[in-house]
Design a protein around this motif. Structure first.
Motif, PDB file in Angstrom:
ATOM      1  N   ALA A 125       0.825  -1.209   0.000  1.00 38.01           N
ATOM      2  CA  ALA A 125       0.000   0.000   0.000  1.00 38.01           C
ATOM      3  C   ALA A 125       0.859   1.258   0.000  1.00 38.01           C
ATOM      4  CB  ALA A 125      -0.931  -0.006   1.215  1.00 38.01           C
ATOM      5  N   ILE A 126       1.953   1.262   0.756  1.00 35.52           N
ATOM      6  CA  ILE A 126       2.817   2.434   0.830  1.00 35.52           C
ATOM      7  C   ILE A 126       3.546   2.655  -0.492  1.00 35.52           C
ATOM      8  CG2 ILE A 126       4.859   3.405   1.955  1.00 35.52           C
ATOM      9  CD1 ILE A 126       3.988   1.999   4.520  1.00 35.52           C
ATOM     10  N   VAL A 127       4.138   1.576  -1.038  1.00 34.85           N
ATOM     11  CA  VAL A 127       4.871   1.700  -2.301  1.00 34.85           C
ATOM     12  C   VAL A 127       3.925   2.121  -3.429  1.00 34.85           C
ATOM     13  CG1 VAL A 127       6.201   0.442  -4.034  1.00 34.85           C
ATOM     14  CG2 VAL A 127       6.643   0.058  -1.598  1.00 34.85           C
ATOM     15  N   GLY A 128       2.735   1.507  -3.472  1.00 30.03           N
ATOM     16  CA  GLY A 128       1.766   1.860  -4.503  1.00 30.03           C
ATOM     17  C   GLY A 128       1.321   3.312  -4.399  1.00 30.03           C
ATOM     18  N   ALA A 129       1.109   3.790  -3.181  1.00 26.40           N
ATOM     19  CA  ALA A 129       0.689   5.181  -2.992  1.00 26.40           C
ATOM     20  C   ALA A 129       1.769   6.148  -3.449  1.00 26.40           C
ATOM     21  CB  ALA A 129       0.342   5.416  -1.519  1.00 26.40           C
ATOM     22  N   LEU A 130       3.027   5.847  -3.137  1.00 20.86           N
ATOM     23  CA  LEU A 130       4.115   6.731  -3.546  1.00 20.86           C
ATOM     24  C   LEU A 130       4.251   6.793  -5.068  1.00 20.86           C
ATOM     25  CD1 LEU A 130       6.846   5.807  -0.898  1.00 20.86           C
ATOM     26  CD2 LEU A 130       5.415   7.861  -0.974  1.00 20.86           C
ATOM     27  N   LEU A 131       4.152   5.644  -5.723  1.00 21.49           N
ATOM     28  CA  LEU A 131       4.291   5.606  -7.182  1.00 21.49           C
ATOM     29  C   LEU A 131       3.121   6.302  -7.871  1.00 21.49           C
ATOM     30  CD1 LEU A 131       5.689   1.996  -7.774  1.00 21.49           C
ATOM     31  CD2 LEU A 131       6.917   4.171  -7.851  1.00 21.49           C
ATOM     32  N   ILE A 132       1.906   6.040  -7.401  1.00 21.55           N
ATOM     33  CA  ILE A 132       0.727   6.675  -8.002  1.00 21.55           C
ATOM     34  C   ILE A 132       0.779   8.187  -7.794  1.00 21.55           C
ATOM     35  CG2 ILE A 132      -1.783   6.876  -7.868  1.00 21.55           C
ATOM     36  CD1 ILE A 132      -1.892   3.907  -7.180  1.00 21.55           C
ATOM     37  N   GLY A 133       1.165   8.619  -6.597  1.00 20.75           N
ATOM     38  CA  GLY A 133       1.284  10.049  -6.340  1.00 20.75           C
ATOM     39  C   GLY A 133       2.316  10.700  -7.234  1.00 20.75           C
ATOM     40  N   LEU A 134       3.441  10.019  -7.475  1.00 18.36           N
ATOM     41  CA  LEU A 134       4.480  10.557  -8.354  1.00 18.36           C
ATOM     42  C   LEU A 134       3.966  10.690  -9.790  1.00 18.36           C
ATOM     43  CD1 LEU A 134       7.435  11.429  -8.732  1.00 18.36           C
ATOM     44  CD2 LEU A 134       8.000   9.010  -9.112  1.00 18.36           C
ATOM     45  N   VAL A 135       3.249   9.667 -10.256  1.00 14.12           N
ATOM     46  CA  VAL A 135       2.696   9.704 -11.614  1.00 14.12           C
ATOM     47  C   VAL A 135       1.697  10.852 -11.768  1.00 14.12           C
ATOM     48  CG1 VAL A 135       1.218   8.462 -13.244  1.00 14.12           C
ATOM     49  CG2 VAL A 135       3.087   7.273 -12.104  1.00 14.12           C
TER      50      VAL A 135
END
Length: 227
Positions: A125-135
Motif C-alpha cells: 500500500a505504501i509503495v503503490g501510494a508513492l508511485l501513483i502520487g508521483l505519476v
C-alpha cells in the motif's frame, strides 16, 4: 448423552472473536491507512485543476481509507460476516454526482489503499501510494493539455461567411466547422471548434464587430461546457 457444563452455557462467539482480535495489528493498519489517506489528500489538493475545489470531498478521502480498512479487518476472518457485509453494503446508494473523471481515480485509489491496509499488505500500500502520487504529479502538473474552444457565431448575412473563414484562418491555429443552422427568421448560427494561439482571444472582438454578426461566443470545451 453429551453433558453440558457451566462454561458451555456462557460460551459466546462474540467473546471468541474478541479474543482473536489483535489491537496492535489493527492500530498499525489504521495508522497506515490514515497516513496514506493524508498523502492522497495532499496529492489531490496539489494536482486539482478544476474550477471549484471541494475541501469536504478531499477530507472524505481520508475517512474512506480508514473506513475501508476497518471493513476489511472485520470481514477478513469471518466468511459469514463478509457475506452479510456485502449484502448490507449492496443496499447503499451514493447519489453525489462525480463530474471530473479524476475524482473517480482518487476514490478508487483510496478504496484500494484501504483494502490493502486492512488485509495486511502495508508495504504494498505504501509503495503503490508513492508511485501513483508521483505519476499524478508528473502528468497532471507538468504536461500541458491544450483543450479546444467552441466558437458560436450568429449572423443574418450569408455573405460574411468567407470573411469569417479568412479571419479565423489568420487568427487561430486550427478551426473546423462542427454545425450550421438556419432559423425561421433567416438567421444563421455556425459552431466552430478552434484551437487558439497562446490564449489569444482578440479575434473574437473582430468577429463581433463585423457587419451582420449578432453575437459571438467562445466556450471552453474539455468534455463539459464551461462558459
Amino acid at each position: 448423552m453429551e453433558s453440558i457444563n457451566f462454561s458451555d452455557i456462557f460460551k459466546s462467539s462474540f467473546l471468541e472473536n474478541t479474543s482473536s482480535f489483535s489491537l496492535t495489528d489493527s492500530l498499525i493498519g489504521l495508522v497506515v491507512s490514515f497516513a496514506i489517506g493524508l498523502f492522497i489528500y495532499m496529492i489531490y489538493k496539489k494536482t486539482f485543476s478544476g474550477v471549484i475545489y471541494s475541501h469536504s470531498f478531499n477530507i472524505s478521502l481520508i475517512v474512506m481509507a480508514m473506513a475501508t480498512t476497518l471493513i476489511i479487518m472485520g470481514i477478513s476472518t469471518n466468511v459469514l460476516l463478509s457475506l452479510g457485509m456485502v449484502g448490507a453494503l449492496s443496499i447503499v446508494r451514493f447519489r453525489t454526482p462525480i463530474k471530473d473523471p479524476m475524482d473517480l481515480v482518487y476514490l478508487f485509489w483510496t478504496i484500494v489503499s484501504g483494502i490493502l491496509c486492512g488485509a495486511g499488505f502495508i508495504l504494498l500500500a505504501i509503495v503503490g501510494a508513492l508511485l501513483i502520487g508521483l505519476v499524478l504529479i508528473i502528468f497532471v502538473n507538468k504536461i500541458k493539455i491544450e483543450n479546444p474552444y467552441l466558437l458560436i457565431v450568429k449572423y443574418n448575412d450569408n455573405e460574411i461567411e468567407n470573411p469569417l473563414e479568412k479571419l479565423l484562418s489568420a487568427s487561430v491555429k486550427k478551426h473546423l466547422i462542427k454545425s450550421k443552422s438556419i432559423s425561421s427568421d433567416h438567421d444563421f448560427e455556425v459552431t466552430y471548434e478552434v484551437r487558439v494561439k497562446d490564449t489569444d482571444m482578440d479575434f473574437i472582438n473582430h468577429i463581433s464587430e463585423m457587419i451582420g454578426v449578432k453575437s459571438a461566443v467562445m466556450l471552453s470545451y474539455d468534455g463539459n461546457f464551461t462558459a
